[in-house]
Enzyme design. Structure first.
Site, PDB file in Angstrom:
ATOM      1  N   PRO A  99       0.829  -1.212   0.000  1.00 18.63           N
ATOM      2  CA  PRO A  99       0.000   0.000   0.000  1.00 18.63           C
ATOM      3  C   PRO A  99       0.863   1.262   0.000  1.00 18.63           C
ATOM      4  O   PRO A  99       1.922   1.292   0.633  1.00 18.63           O
ATOM      5  CB  PRO A  99      -0.801  -0.106   1.302  1.00 18.63           C
ATOM      6  CG  PRO A  99      -0.699  -1.522   1.727  1.00 18.63           C
ATOM      7  CD  PRO A  99       0.575  -2.072   1.151  1.00 18.63           C
ATOM      8  N   ALA A 109      10.795   0.137  -1.732  1.00 18.07           N
ATOM      9  CA  ALA A 109      10.776  -1.182  -2.393  1.00 18.07           C
ATOM     10  C   ALA A 109      10.716  -1.035  -3.912  1.00 18.07           C
ATOM     11  O   ALA A 109      11.385  -1.771  -4.647  1.00 18.07           O
ATOM     12  CB  ALA A 109       9.600  -2.013  -1.877  1.00 18.07           C
ATOM     13  N   ASP A 150      14.193   2.945   5.965  1.00 20.62           N
ATOM     14  CA  ASP A 150      13.350   2.220   5.001  1.00 20.62           C
ATOM     15  C   ASP A 150      14.201   1.527   3.934  1.00 20.62           C
ATOM     16  O   ASP A 150      14.063   0.327   3.690  1.00 20.62           O
ATOM     17  CB  ASP A 150      12.395   3.193   4.289  1.00 20.62           C
ATOM     18  CG  ASP A 150      11.194   3.527   5.132  1.00 20.62           C
ATOM     19  OD1 ASP A 150      11.279   3.384   6.364  1.00 20.62           O
ATOM     20  OD2 ASP A 150      10.166   3.950   4.566  1.00 20.62           O
TER      21      ASP A 150
END
Ligand code: PMV
Length: 312
Positions: A99, A109, A150
Site C-alpha cells: 500500500p 521497495a 526504510d
C-alpha cells in the site's frame, strides 16, 4: 536479451520512528507478504526506456518524466552509477502489492526493484550497498530528510537495528513472533509528520530531546529482548513507545482506536508504526490470537490487516 526481474519486500518499523531522525536507534523488519516487482525487457526497434506502472497509472517514456519523479530518479541514478548515457531500448514494468504512503516502505521497495532490475539488464548488477545508497537518494523525494531506515531494511530484507550514519546492524531473532498490522486507510505523507515533529522540536527542544531519548531507550530494550528471546517484554515496550509518539503529536484518533481495539482483543502491546497521523499500526500477538485481533481491527475500522511472522 532475456527479461530481468527483481523484487523487494515491504517493511514495518517496530520501534523508534521519528526519534531515529535525531540519531536514536530504531528497529525495523521486512514484511514479505507484500512486495514490489520490476521486470525489464529489450524493445528491439524502440527508443529509450518506456515505463509501465499500472498501479500508479504511470505510462511514460523516461525522457518525459520530471526530475522530481521517484521512478525517473531511480532509473537516472542507476544509469549515472553505471556511466550509461543511452541505454538500449527497453520496457520497464513495475508492480507492487505494498500500500502507498502507509508506512510499509512502498517507495523504497519500488526503487530497490527498479535499480536491481535495470542494473542487471545493463549487465552490471549493483551490489546491495550501492542499491541501498541510490535508494536513499530517491527516498529524499518522499521524506525530505529520511533517516535511511526504510531503504536499509528493504534492500537487505533483514531485521535491522538502525542508527543513522552508522554501519548497518542486522539483528538475530531467536524466537519468531507474530504481528498483526492494521491499516487506518488514511494516507499520510511521512514528510508532513516529520516536518511537524521538526517544528515542535525547534519550539521545545528540551522536551523533544527527552521524548527522543525515551524512544531510544525503549528501542534498545526491545532489541535486547528480541536477541535474548524475551518476547513477552516487547508488548509493554510497544505500549510505552506509542505513548511517547502520542505526546510527540504523531498519532491520530484512528490510530489510537486501532491500538485500543488490538489491546482489548488480547494483543500484549500495540503502537503506531512509521510516520503516523494515519498509515499503519502494529500489534504483538500469540499466533493463535492473530485472526481474532485482525478481525477486531477490521471491526474498529482497519481497511486492511496483515498477519506476519517476524524471524521466520
Ligand atoms: O512512514 P515510514 O514507515 O516510511 O517511516 C518513517 C519513519 C520516520 O522515522 C518517521 C522517518 C524516517 O526517515 O526515519
Amino acid at each position: 536479451m532475456p527479461a530481468i526481474a527483481a523484487s523487494a519486500p515491504g517493511k514495518i518499523i517496530l520501534f523508534g520512528e521519528h526519534a531515529v531522525v535525531y540519531g536514536q536507534p530504531a528497529l525495523a523488519v521486512p514484511v514479505r507478504q507484500v512486495e514490489a516487482k520490476a521486470i525489464i525487457k529489450a524493445q528491439p526497434g524502440g527508443e529509450g526506456i518506456r515505463i509501465l506502472a499500472p498501479d500508479i497509472a504511470l505510462r511514460s517514456e523516461l525522457s518525459a518524466l520530471p526530475l522530481e519523479d521517484a521512478v525517473g530518479k531511480a532509473i537516472r541514478l542507476t544509469l549515472d552509477a553505471l556511466g550509461v548515457a543511452s541505454p538500449s531500448a527497453c520496457t520497464l514494468m513495475i508492480s507492487s502489492t505494498i500500500p502507498l504512503a502507509a508506512g510499509l516502505g512502498s517507495g523504497a521497495a519500488v526503487s530497490v526493484a527498479i535499480i536491481r532490475a535495470l542494473s542487471g539488464f545493463l549487465g552490471h548488477p549493483l551490489p546491495d550497498e550501492q542499491v541501498n545508497a541510490l535508494t536513499y537518494e530517491v527516498e529524499k523525494l518522499h521524506h525530505g530528510t529520511p533517516s535511511g531506515i526504510d531503504n536499509t531494511v528493504v534492500t537487505f530484507a533483514q531485521p535491522v537495528y538502525f542508527i543513522k550514519g552508522q554501519p548497518i546492524k542486522t539483528i538475530e531473532i531467536r524466537y519468531p513472533f507474530t504481528l498483526v498490522i492494521g491499516d487506518t486507510g488514511l494516507v499520510s505523507p511521512t514528510s508532513v509528520a516529520v516536518g511537524d515533529v521538526r517544528r515542535a522540536y525547534e519550539a521545545q527542544p528540551e522536551l523533544f530531546e527527552h521524548y527522543f531519548a525515551l524512544c531510544g531507550r525503549i528501542t534498545t530494550n526491545a532489541a535486547l529482548s528480541i536477541q535474548n528471546g524475551r518476547i513477552n517484554s516487547l508488548g509493554p515496550l510497544m505500549n510505552d513507545n506509542h505513548e511517547v509518539l502520542q505526546k510527540m503529536g504523531v498519532s491520530c484518533p484512528e490510530l489510537d482506536q486501532l491500538v485500543a481495539a488490538a489491546r482489548e482483543a488480547g494483543a500484549s502491546g500495540a503502537k503506531l508504526s512509521g510516520g503516523g497521523r494515519g498509515g499503519n499500526m502494529i500489534a504483538l500477538v500469540e499466533p493463535d490470537q492473530a485472526q481474532a485481533v485482525a478481525l477486531a481491527l477490521e471491526d474498529a475500522g482497519a481497511v486492511r490487516t496483515i498477519i506476519t511472522q517476524v524471524g521466520k
